[in-house]
Write an enzyme that holds these catalytic residues in place. Structure first.
Site: not given
Ligand code: DQA
Length: 145
Positions: A12-13, A20, A25, A77, A80, A101, A103, A110
């Site tokens: 998502p996103n 964004r 990012y 990725n 969330a 994985e 990111h 964070r």
């Protein structure tokens, strides 16, 4: 010989990359990142396919499909969903796929709610915090698996 396939799944996103929160990012769009992955895949003799969905179940379906299709490795990725999705954890375990994985940011530096990764409980490896380059490093790792 047919080339090994690598599926790059984005959650998502991530379709909004480029606009964004660029301070976190970066400015590259998902299209630009995907094009670079496909080009690097050619050098590594990997057939790279990139997909994005905002829907958890679609990502689960794509993992099942990857298993059935004999995919060599998945770069995931999950956005969330990384921090919430037991369904994705179960899908990685159920399919026994080699998942790396990915990111752009480093979630562990964070907010505390990003420190837990369900994906990471079943993934082979993790590349994070390198911006768009996280995907490229992960692809090299996938080639070496
Ligand atoms: C992300 C990190 C996640 O915490 C966040 O929810 C994202 C992007 C990253 O690539 O840095 O959507 O996965």
């Amino acid at each position: 010989m047919t080339q090994r396939r690598v599926l790059v799944l984005n959650g998502p996103n991530l379709n909004l990359l480029g606009t964004r929160e660029p301070e976190i990012y970066g400015h590259d769009t998902l299209e630009q990142i995907s094009a670079r992955l496909i080009a690097r895949g050619l050098e590594l003799e990997l057939d790279v396919e990139c997909r994005q969905s905002n829907h958890e179940g679609v990502l689960v379906d794509w993992l099942h499909e990857a298993k059935a299709g004999g995919v060599h490795a998945v770069l995931l990725n999950a956005g969330a969903y990384t921090h919430t999705s037991i369904a994705l954890l179960d899908a990685i375990k159920a399919t026994q796929l080699k998942v790396i994985e990915v990111h752009l940011s480093d979630p562990e530096t964070r907010e505390p709610f990003r420190h837990l990764s369900y994906v990471g409980m079943a993934a082979e490896d993790c590349v994070k915090g390198l911006g768009p380059n996280s995907y490229m490093v992960a692809l090299d790792k996938a080639a070496a698996l």
